[in-house]
Design an enzyme around this catalytic site. Structure first.
Site, PDB file in Angstrom:
ATOM      1  N   ARG A   1       0.837  -1.199   0.000  1.00 46.46           N
ATOM      2  CA  ARG A   1       0.000   0.000   0.000  1.00 46.46           C
ATOM      3  C   ARG A   1       0.870   1.246   0.000  1.00 46.46           C
ATOM      4  NH1 ARG A   1      -4.904  -1.676   4.093  1.00 46.46           N
ATOM      5  NH2 ARG A   1      -3.227  -1.685   5.650  1.00 46.46           N
TER       6      ARG A   1
ATOM      7  N   ASP B   1      -0.055  -7.281  18.571  1.00 46.10           N
ATOM      8  CA  ASP B   1      -0.526  -6.227  19.470  1.00 46.10           C
ATOM      9  C   ASP B   1      -1.109  -6.799  20.767  1.00 46.10           C
ATOM     10  OD1 ASP B   1      -3.459  -5.424  17.374  1.00 46.10           O
ATOM     11  OD2 ASP B   1      -2.618  -7.331  18.038  1.00 46.10           O
TER      12      ASP B   1
ATOM     13  N   ARG C   1       7.764  -5.119  12.729  1.00 51.63           N
ATOM     14  CA  ARG C   1       7.676  -3.774  13.290  1.00 51.63           C
ATOM     15  C   ARG C   1       8.058  -3.729  14.773  1.00 51.63           C
ATOM     16  NH1 ARG C   1       1.155  -2.366  13.653  1.00 51.63           N
ATOM     17  NH2 ARG C   1       0.500  -4.232  14.791  1.00 51.63           N
TER      18      ARG C   1
ATOM     19  N   ASP D   1      -0.594   1.941  11.917  1.00 52.68           N
ATOM     20  CA  ASP D   1      -0.820   1.082  10.754  1.00 52.68           C
ATOM     21  C   ASP D   1      -0.716   1.947   9.501  1.00 52.68           C
ATOM     22  OD1 ASP D   1      -3.415  -1.066  12.198  1.00 52.68           O
ATOM     23  OD2 ASP D   1      -1.223  -1.142  12.285  1.00 52.68           O
ATOM     24  N   ASP D   2      -0.392   1.311   8.374  1.00 56.88           N
ATOM     25  CA  ASP D   2      -0.163   2.096   7.159  1.00 56.88           C
ATOM     26  C   ASP D   2      -1.445   2.458   6.417  1.00 56.88           C
ATOM     27  OD1 ASP D   2       0.785  -0.469   4.681  1.00 56.88           O
ATOM     28  OD2 ASP D   2      -0.757  -0.438   6.225  1.00 56.88           O
ATOM     29  N   ASP D   3      -2.576   2.322   7.104  1.00 63.15           N
ATOM     30  CA  ASP D   3      -3.831   2.763   6.485  1.00 63.15           C
ATOM     31  C   ASP D   3      -4.610   3.674   7.435  1.00 63.15           C
ATOM     32  OD1 ASP D   3      -5.828  -0.266   7.108  1.00 63.15           O
ATOM     33  OD2 ASP D   3      -4.599   1.006   8.405  1.00 63.15           O
TER      34      ASP D   3
ATOM     35  N   ASN E   1       8.323 -11.168   4.866  1.00 71.16           N
ATOM     36  CA  ASN E   1       7.136 -10.363   5.136  1.00 71.16           C
ATOM     37  C   ASN E   1       6.438 -10.880   6.379  1.00 71.16           C
ATOM     38  OD1 ASN E   1       4.802  -8.841   5.146  1.00 71.16           O
ATOM     39  ND2 ASN E   1       3.867  -9.898   3.399  1.00 71.16           N
TER      40      ASN E   1
ATOM     41  N   ARG F   1      -7.858 -13.993  16.989  1.00 75.19           N
ATOM     42  CA  ARG F   1      -7.478 -13.138  18.116  1.00 75.19           C
ATOM     43  C   ARG F   1      -7.968 -13.721  19.438  1.00 75.19           C
ATOM     44  NH1 ARG F   1      -4.967  -8.642  16.421  1.00 75.19           N
ATOM     45  NH2 ARG F   1      -5.797  -7.007  17.768  1.00 75.19           N
TER      46      ARG F   1
ATOM     47  N   ASN G   1       7.935  -4.089   4.257  1.00 76.62           N
ATOM     48  CA  ASN G   1       7.623  -5.507   4.119  1.00 76.62           C
ATOM     49  C   ASN G   1       7.387  -5.939   2.674  1.00 76.62           C
ATOM     50  OD1 ASN G   1       7.936  -6.363   6.740  1.00 76.62           O
ATOM     51  ND2 ASN G   1       5.773  -6.676   7.190  1.00 76.62           N
TER      52      ASN G   1
END
Lengths: 330, 330
Positions: free
Chosen positions: A74, A244, A133, A149-151, A128, A292, A99
């Protein structure tokens, strides 16, 4: 000619004196040693296992933070977000965890569009993996990390405020996304958000985790993360998820308190749908939430207990954006 | 017949032995005493000057609070409020500071309408003074005090939550009414609420005081209050005002941090207009707010500096009353 002092006892007396003196000295040393062991050790305000700061550390490392943003597939969103985050107050440096294996980073383009407010470092990865991170990057100079996060776009106002909150709660994960676990009568835990039943401690809901994809936390926890049981890494690698949750377990274990402090964001946006790549993020996988819950139970096994604690503290900024946002009709 | 043991040294040797042994013992005691002085003192979690708790203190004194409510010329409101507050969770006891000089307390009526959930003590005063409520009442058995004005109703939900917040911030005044001081170019301070300009530290507003007329604070501060400069008492007595500002100065000086933590109330009501007495409270006096600015400047003189610090932390209860009160459109 000496008089009194020279009236030494006989040789035998001399040896006995020597022996007694030695015994006295030895006993004193033993007692002193024993008591010294009870003296307080110098309190270090860093986390255990954290590296000791060099005395020449600049003021900026204490009053600023490092943004760590991992990115996969992304790059358009990444660049959009970099333009936003590069100018956040108190930002020291950006670390981009790249990544996209085998693909060139946008470093050339980045440099050609300089100058920039802060340095950006592209950390090229070989595999990847989601937990890339959570490495203890040597580029980190600040006590505080902002992980995004990258979004996800969070306004500068929210970030400046949350950073000031983190400075008051440096041992907690201070962020914008609260989640919780709940116990069930079977003893099996389940993971969710506020759509799940309240944990039942008084009024209202509780949260037991703050997700690190939009949060500040102490850089020392990255160091601590390297010391976790192998089974934790295996779990994260197997699921490509739950790093997380693992961090929340780590922090809760470390502090004995709720791991996170939730700051209610005014302006937080998910830019997912804006990407040209068509890639839509791990949390869309069918099994994401089930994983999760699975992770929560696995981590309880690995750590031999449930360290997460509940909190119902929600922090907002007094008088912002609305200067009368606390007004009461009294 | 004894052999080896009886081969005592001569009488002279015996005395020397005794002397050396005594010296050894004395030196050891001195060394031990010196080192013991370096041992850490048991950390007391009470404030300095606070009385040491008896070892038999019950659990309730740690997990409950004492309500202190001063009253003047509004006995109807008092009784209404007592019915409300007597049943608040974690309440240990109520202390009513009876400023109606020469008038009988409603104790008889109170008793005739028993039983009651908690004991209520009526402290008959000899002079009608606003700082009567800041005495170090021997009836106080809890670490926490809830102080309420006799015309203010705060819901049980708000109080239960604020008490839990106080337990996490025991050295602060945790309450529902934030106020601030501002600096002016002349160096003279002014007092006000959010209608005043922001102090100018980043976005939004700041508060530097939390009023004690609706707040939790540590009972040790009542003890500390007895140790203040005479000029403080003179100021409060002269104005019949500002005892709460003085308490905020005291707490800020003690902690070096913002004195208060503001909890945004969901349901706080002023019952003033409901009284039959026609009495409408000190804050309606024309000079009330001007007095408070005056007090701020006087206290800065008395304490030789401005100890108040700003905060913009606003705390609300996660998921209450609305279980989705933190929901984001992400």
């Amino acid at each position: 000619r000496c008089f009194h002092f020279c009236k030494l006892p006989g040789r035998v007396m001399g040896i006995r004196l020597l022996r007694f003196t030695s015994v006295v000295i030895i006993v004193l040393l033993l007692v002193a040693g024993a008591l010294t062991a009870l003296l307080p050790t110098i309190k270090d305000d860093k986390l255990p296992n954290s590296r000791r700061e060099p005395k020449t550390q600049s003021q900026s490392a204490l009053d600023s933070f490092t943004l760590i943003m991992q990115t996969y597939n992304r790059t358009d969103l990444l660049l959009k977000l970099l333009n936003h985050y590069q100018a956040i107050p108190h930002l020291h440096k950006v670390i981009v965890v790249w990544n996209n294996i085998g693909e060139k980073t946008p470093e050339e383009m980045w440099n050609s569009l300089g100058p920039h407010p802060v340095p950006v470092v592209f950390k090229v990865q070989t595999v990847n993996r989601i937990r890339n991170r959570l490495q203890n990057f040597p580029d980190l100079e600040t006590k505080a990390v902002l992980m995004m996060d990258d979004d996800t776009l969070v306004s500068a106002h929210d970030l400046a405020f949350a950073f000031s909150v983190w400075q008051q709660f440096p041992e907690h994960i201070v962020g914008f996304v609260p989640r919780k676990h709940i116990s069930t009568p079977s003893g099996v835990y389940s993971y969710g958000s506020f759509e799940l039943q309240n944990p039942g401690f008084g009024n209202g809901d509780q949260y037991s985790m703050v997700l690190i994809g939009a949060a500040f936390f102490h850089s020392g926890y990255l160091e601590d993360f390297q010391q976790q049981p192998e089974a934790v890494y295996a779990l994260i690698d197997e699921t490509q998820n739950c790093d997380d949750i693992a961090m929340n377990f780590l922090v809760a274990k470390h502090t004995g308190k709720p791991s996170g402090v939730f700051v209610k964001p005014v302006d937080i946006r998910n830019l997912e749908k804006d990407t040209n790549s068509g890639y839509s993020g791990m949390w869309h996988r069918a099994e994401h939430l089930l994983q999760r819950s699975y992770c929560v139970n696995k981590l309880v096994n690995i750590y031999d207990g449930m360290p997460l604690k509940y909190s119902n503290i929600m922090i907002s900024q007094f008088g912002f954006p609305n200067y009368a946002n606390h007004k009461n009709k009294m």
